[in-house]
Design an enzyme around this catalytic site. Sequence first.
Site, PDB file in Angstrom:
ATOM      1  N   GLU B  32      -4.797 -10.271  -1.883  1.00 62.13           N
ATOM      2  CA  GLU B  32      -4.276 -10.963  -3.061  1.00 62.13           C
ATOM      3  C   GLU B  32      -3.876 -12.394  -2.720  1.00 62.13           C
ATOM      4  O   GLU B  32      -3.115 -12.613  -1.759  1.00 62.13           O
ATOM      5  CB  GLU B  32      -3.060 -10.196  -3.605  1.00 62.13           C
ATOM      6  CG  GLU B  32      -3.436  -8.849  -4.218  1.00 62.13           C
ATOM      7  CD  GLU B  32      -2.296  -7.838  -4.216  1.00 62.13           C
ATOM      8  OE1 GLU B  32      -2.501  -6.721  -4.729  1.00 62.13           O
ATOM      9  OE2 GLU B  32      -1.211  -8.154  -3.691  1.00 62.13           O
ATOM     10  N   GLU B  63      -4.285  -2.674  -5.003  1.00 57.37           N
ATOM     11  CA  GLU B  63      -4.313  -2.405  -3.561  1.00 57.37           C
ATOM     12  C   GLU B  63      -5.180  -1.201  -3.224  1.00 57.37           C
ATOM     13  O   GLU B  63      -5.933  -1.208  -2.251  1.00 57.37           O
ATOM     14  CB  GLU B  63      -2.894  -2.202  -3.008  1.00 57.37           C
ATOM     15  CG  GLU B  63      -2.060  -3.479  -2.920  1.00 57.37           C
ATOM     16  CD  GLU B  63      -1.401  -3.872  -4.229  1.00 57.37           C
ATOM     17  OE1 GLU B  63      -1.607  -3.169  -5.243  1.00 57.37           O
ATOM     18  OE2 GLU B  63      -0.675  -4.891  -4.247  1.00 57.37           O
ATOM     19  N   PHE B  86       2.695  -7.443   1.181  1.00 58.18           N
ATOM     20  CA  PHE B  86       3.902  -6.932   1.835  1.00 58.18           C
ATOM     21  C   PHE B  86       3.624  -5.484   2.246  1.00 58.18           C
ATOM     22  O   PHE B  86       3.000  -4.738   1.478  1.00 58.18           O
ATOM     23  CB  PHE B  86       5.106  -6.946   0.881  1.00 58.18           C
ATOM     24  CG  PHE B  86       5.641  -8.328   0.588  1.00 58.18           C
ATOM     25  CD1 PHE B  86       6.773  -8.802   1.262  1.00 58.18           C
ATOM     26  CD2 PHE B  86       5.034  -9.144  -0.340  1.00 58.18           C
ATOM     27  CE1 PHE B  86       7.274 -10.078   0.999  1.00 58.18           C
ATOM     28  CE2 PHE B  86       5.528 -10.420  -0.609  1.00 58.18           C
ATOM     29  CZ  PHE B  86       6.652 -10.891   0.060  1.00 58.18           C
ATOM     30  N   ASP B  88       5.365  -3.034   2.202  1.00 57.26           N
ATOM     31  CA  ASP B  88       5.927  -2.096   1.221  1.00 57.26           C
ATOM     32  C   ASP B  88       4.869  -1.650   0.206  1.00 57.26           C
ATOM     33  O   ASP B  88       4.961  -0.580  -0.374  1.00 57.26           O
ATOM     34  CB  ASP B  88       7.096  -2.753   0.475  1.00 57.26           C
ATOM     35  CG  ASP B  88       8.023  -3.495   1.411  1.00 57.26           C
ATOM     36  OD1 ASP B  88       9.139  -3.034   1.627  1.00 57.26           O
ATOM     37  OD2 ASP B  88       7.610  -4.547   1.963  1.00 57.26           O
ATOM     38  N   HIS B 132      10.644  -5.257  -0.513  1.00 60.76           N
ATOM     39  CA  HIS B 132       9.795  -6.265   0.142  1.00 60.76           C
ATOM     40  C   HIS B 132      10.243  -6.523   1.584  1.00 60.76           C
ATOM     41  O   HIS B 132       9.959  -7.586   2.123  1.00 60.76           O
ATOM     42  CB  HIS B 132       9.849  -7.607  -0.617  1.00 60.76           C
ATOM     43  CG  HIS B 132       9.104  -7.635  -1.911  1.00 60.76           C
ATOM     44  ND1 HIS B 132       9.526  -6.938  -3.008  1.00 60.76           N
ATOM     45  CD2 HIS B 132       7.973  -8.276  -2.278  1.00 60.76           C
ATOM     46  CE1 HIS B 132       8.682  -7.165  -4.007  1.00 60.76           C
ATOM     47  NE2 HIS B 132       7.731  -7.973  -3.592  1.00 60.76           N
TER      48      HIS B 132
END
Lengths: 325, 328
Positions: B32, B63, B86, B88, B132
């Site tokens: 991204e 994702e 990230f 996460d 994050h």
Amino acid sequence: MNTARKNMDETISRKLLKNMLLCRKFEENVQYYFSLGMIHGTCHLGIGEEATAAGTCGALLPDDDMFATHRGHNAAICKGIDINHMMAEIFGKSTGVCKGHGGSMHIADKDVGILGANGIVGPSLALACGAAFAHKRRNEKCVALAFFGDGATNEGIFHESMNLASVWGLPVLFICTNNTYGMSTHISKVMKDTNLIDRAVPYKMKSAEVDGNDALLVYNTVKEARSYAIENSEPVFIVEDTYRISGHSKSDANLYRTKEEISEWKKKDPILNLEKQMLEAGLCSTEEIRQLEAEAADTVKAAVAYAIESPYPKVEDIYEDVYAE
Amino acid sequence: MSTQNEMTYAQAIKEAMCEEMRRDENVFLMGEDIGVYRGAFGVTQDMYKEFGTERVIDTPISEAAFVGCGIGAAVEGMRPIVEIMFSDFMSVCWDMILNQAPKMHFMFGGKVSVPLVIRTASGCGTGAAAQHSQSLEAMLCHIPGLKVVVPSTPFDAKGLLKSAIRDNNPVVFLEQKLLYRTKGMVPDREYLIPLGKADTKRIGTDCTIVTYGRMTQLSLKAAETLSNEGISCEIIDLRTLLPLDRMAVLESVKKTKHLLIVHEAVKTGGLGGEIAAEVAESDAFYYLDAPIKRLAAEDVPVPFSAVLEKGVLPDEEKIASAVREVVG
């Protein structure tokens, strides 16, 4: 996509019938040896859905990639897997096509473009996008094909992958085998709009819906879609309407559907359907059909013998394939 | 004569990718906002100019689809580097990381390999709060078939990433957010650092500190302080967490007879427990003069307020105190 019924081709019809008979005999045998306790684990049979596998995979070429679902025996057979090694895999033997590491739910053989049956609902769509990406990058004239069921169209990955393939122009064939049940739950209970083909609309994707119990119709549709995908570098979404005569898996007691419903669909058996068409078109005789059935039975019988005679894998070799060299 | 350049951790990562993309046309990058935007942490700055948007590809915010796409492309012979902004966000493509990429080679009897690198920014300290800032490496280390790498210096980041890209297995490369701007010397000549090998970042005699990532840097600072007090620390930077370099840990523990494990991830279920167990199960256990100690983040979600965020994390002073406690 408007697929008109083509003239029946004798070679194609015979190939499709042969493959469907092989699928049926294969799965009947799996079911039998499962009931004897000679096959462990679980397995998902696709009895009744053979035309979707035979017609779809019949339209592919060897270099095309195919990603299957958990109900993947028929697709693997029709994409050209070695029957002996596939049966040995299901028996958990070292001669299995995956060395006994995968079993019924993870049948794969990259050598013939079978990139795996999958235990999870949905990922086949994204994986096929990647394979198609590689083909496109290398200017190869082939497609990647993802099988998935009607249930998968409610997964996020369905929408993410449809969007990705569409916006990146990937030559993927998304094949939804719509048997109207996600395990036991009927499509009408989980979707407001059960017209699955409409799910291609927001992605501006070419789409088609076919009688998934008509092998020739499936074949013609997928063949046309394959050419379209390659020529235009675009995905195509195809809904193949069919019915699973067999239960979902070994735990299925058929509590969610009636005997009458199953009987009705047995009348639309895809194998009987094609046999009838071929007889009517004068492409074969009843005797020839019996002969093809006997050949399929013999092939599967030999596969079972091969599987039973094969040795089990050794636990001491278990770390060999955890990591690639 | 080989020369060295000073560069940041982020630049070293970029150099590794650029070199491998020049070397092998099958290597490409997707994620991204990695093109014109240059990635959330600036790592991919200007890469699209050299390699074009065909090889530095901005993806939809999907994702699962683009990691899955990376796996499919890898199976078909390409070498994708997929950036998850990230770490996460691995949660929204977890099926790909858990069930797909690491299982295929094994499940399919060794016929398929998945040469995929997932690069992702990990760790806290940026005030980005609970969704994050996590350090999720222990979850990844519970997945046979994956490799997990956490570099602590620009030199290591470059050499390890180049190896990861050439590896025929899925590798999750956890970049440390607070290290992106830290600088270090990186040679001009090409070099690779093998995966699965720890590095002794400081040689010492009194206490072994086993750590990785940003905590390596803090441990080095703590070791400086402690050396003034006459305590000599040996610092083992694991670099690769899966597969783990057990021998490096055991040998150092036998030498120093004391062990402190430091990580930024929460303590419960963390790598510290695994490393302590490795020592406890081996003959190195008999060499210990004191109980093993783990220093990790508090078992809480990463808090926002700077005071709280700092408060729940290990830091230089806490590391020094922990060593003093261990060596008693």
